[in-house]
Motif scaffolding. Structure first.
Motif, PDB file in Angstrom:
ATOM      1  N   GLY A  12     -42.086  13.468 -10.253  1.00  0.00           N
ATOM      2  CA  GLY A  12     -42.979  14.000 -11.274  1.00  0.00           C
ATOM      3  C   GLY A  12     -42.825  15.497 -11.458  1.00  0.00           C
ATOM      4  N   TYR A  13     -42.722  16.226 -10.344  1.00  0.00           N
ATOM      5  CA  TYR A  13     -42.605  17.685 -10.433  1.00  0.00           C
ATOM      6  C   TYR A  13     -41.308  18.081 -11.136  1.00  0.00           C
ATOM      7  N   PHE A  14     -40.218  17.384 -10.824  1.00  0.00           N
ATOM      8  CA  PHE A  14     -38.908  17.749 -11.365  1.00  0.00           C
ATOM      9  C   PHE A  14     -38.560  16.967 -12.641  1.00  0.00           C
ATOM     10  N   VAL A  15     -39.523  16.245 -13.173  1.00  0.00           N
ATOM     11  CA  VAL A  15     -39.357  15.504 -14.433  1.00  0.00           C
ATOM     12  C   VAL A  15     -38.125  14.591 -14.341  1.00  0.00           C
ATOM     13  N   ARG A  16     -38.070  13.854 -13.259  1.00  0.00           N
ATOM     14  CA  ARG A  16     -36.986  12.922 -13.006  1.00  0.00           C
ATOM     15  C   ARG A  16     -37.544  11.510 -12.912  1.00  0.00           C
ATOM     16  N   ILE A 105     -27.063  26.339 -16.802  1.00  0.00           N
ATOM     17  CA  ILE A 105     -26.918  24.924 -16.469  1.00  0.00           C
ATOM     18  C   ILE A 105     -26.899  24.044 -17.715  1.00  0.00           C
ATOM     19  N   ASP A 106     -27.510  24.494 -18.810  1.00  0.00           N
ATOM     20  CA  ASP A 106     -27.460  23.725 -20.054  1.00  0.00           C
ATOM     21  C   ASP A 106     -26.042  23.693 -20.617  1.00  0.00           C
ATOM     22  N   GLU A 107     -25.344  24.827 -20.559  1.00  0.00           N
ATOM     23  CA  GLU A 107     -23.969  24.881 -21.042  1.00  0.00           C
ATOM     24  C   GLU A 107     -23.047  24.062 -20.146  1.00  0.00           C
ATOM     25  N   ASP A 122     -27.023  21.719  -7.822  1.00  0.00           N
ATOM     26  CA  ASP A 122     -27.517  22.133  -6.513  1.00  0.00           C
ATOM     27  C   ASP A 122     -28.597  23.182  -6.740  1.00  0.00           C
ATOM     28  N   ALA A 123     -29.847  22.749  -6.587  1.00  0.00           N
ATOM     29  CA  ALA A 123     -31.000  23.622  -6.834  1.00  0.00           C
ATOM     30  C   ALA A 123     -31.634  24.118  -5.538  1.00  0.00           C
ATOM     31  N   ARG A 134     -37.540  24.361 -18.496  1.00  0.00           N
ATOM     32  CA  ARG A 134     -37.390  23.146 -17.696  1.00  0.00           C
ATOM     33  C   ARG A 134     -37.293  23.501 -16.220  1.00  0.00           C
ATOM     34  N   PRO A 135     -37.831  22.649 -15.342  1.00  0.00           N
ATOM     35  CA  PRO A 135     -37.725  22.937 -13.909  1.00  0.00           C
ATOM     36  C   PRO A 135     -36.275  22.985 -13.452  1.00  0.00           C
ATOM     37  N   ILE A 136     -35.916  23.994 -12.700  1.00  0.00           N
ATOM     38  CA  ILE A 136     -34.630  23.969 -12.029  1.00  0.00           C
ATOM     39  C   ILE A 136     -34.663  22.800 -11.042  1.00  0.00           C
TER      40      ILE A 136
END
Length: 309
Positions: A12-16, A105-107, A122-123, A134-136
């Motif tokens: 939930g925290y990382f929107v995964r 990271i988007d690119e 790798d966060a 967006r959350p890393i």
């Protein structure tokens, strides 16, 4: 609370869609690689300026490491550096937010999709921060985090692998079922990690405040720094100085602690030229800025830097 509940909180925290706990961030990388459907022995691109454990994790999983240089503007491997080493044998990109400074990271995500290769974010040093809202830790086919020493949630144990793909998640759980060494098995840590997760936004705000303090108060022109961005959540604040060993020896005599991570991973190879990673490795000085850093320590570090001649 059990493992399932903690994994749901992490997802939930990382929107995964899925979060799977592992024994460490290293085992999260290994699990991702083993579950991505890559040809054994194929190549994985990673930055030449990085914790060497990342390199060893790729090798332990059975894949070949291809180093790419990093940008001096972000301390991270960007698309330009990836493109310079890309070939048809590369099956995955492992993008690291260097020193907690986010990469684009988007690119890199768009580039990986165009090339048809797996992307692992790798966060471990940067989570708690955000990139373009967006959350890393929410990018890539997989993302990995660590709860090890000096990480944003620092429990000296554990990590997590996250993905939005049900197939990858199922394969990861099967892999962990068959490899007990990679499993998150310290049940006593569940409560500690959950408490850290609930405090993460507050702790990140304190980290940003410490970073801003260093940014605003360091004035010695001998030390170079990156362009300031209040959204960057450095793991340890980086400064750069010529003749670093002289500075570190002087600091040691005053009992003031700095670190100097990381040496270029190119030093582990017999060939390869990574000038930016080499420059960082020779000149970087790291200041502790984690939330637990006492204000007196921050003040003493800055005072010593400003007085250094």
């Amino acid at each position: 609370m059990g493992l399932d509940e903690l994994e749901k909180e992490l997802a939930g925290y990382f929107v995964r869609n899925h979060a799977i706990l592992t024994r460490s961030g290293s085992f999260a990388i290994i699990t991702a690689l083993k579950c991505a459907g890559l040809e054994q022995g194929s190549k994985v691109v990673m930055p030449a300026s990085c914790c060497p454990i990342v390199l060893f994790s790729i090798q332990m999983a059975g894949y070949s490491v291809v180093l790419a240089d990093v940008s001096l503007s972000t301390l991270s491997m960007e698309v330009e550096q990836i493109e310079s080493v890309m070939d048809d044998d590369i099956s995955a990109i492992l993008a690291v937010h260097g020193y907690g400074h986010f990469c684009a990271i988007d690119e890199i995500t768009d580039y990986a999709k165009r090339k048809g290769v797996i992307l692992i974010e790798d966060a471990c040093l940067a989570y708690g921060g955000k990139f373009k809202g967006r959350p890393i830790g929410s990018f890539g086919d997989f993302s990995v985090i660590s709860f090890g020493y000096d990480k944003p949630i620092s429990q000296n144990y554990g990590g997590a692998l996250m993905t939005n793909c049900q197939t990858f998640a199922d394969k990861a759980r099967d892999f962990l079922d068959d490899n007990k060494m990679a499993q998150f098995s310290e049940l006593i840590q569940i409560t500690h990690v959950l408490e850290g997760l609930k405090k993460l936004d507050k702790l990140t705000a304190i980290r940003k405040s410490n970073i801003a303090f260093v940014e605003q108060t360091v004035s010695n022109e001998k030390f170079k720094r990156l362009k300031y961005n209040p959204e960057i959540t450095y793991w340890r604040y980086p400064l750069f100085i010529e003749n670093r060993e002289r500075f570190l020896n002087a600091a040691k005599q005053q009992n003031i602690l700095f670190t100097s991570h990381y040496r270029s991973l190119g030093l582990l190879q017999t060939q390869g030229f990574y000038p930016n990673a080499e420059e960082i490795g020779n000149k970087i000085v790291n200041l502790f800025v984690q939330p637990a850093t006492p204000k007196t320590q921050l003040t003493n570090m800055v005072r010593f830097i400003n007085d250094y001649r």
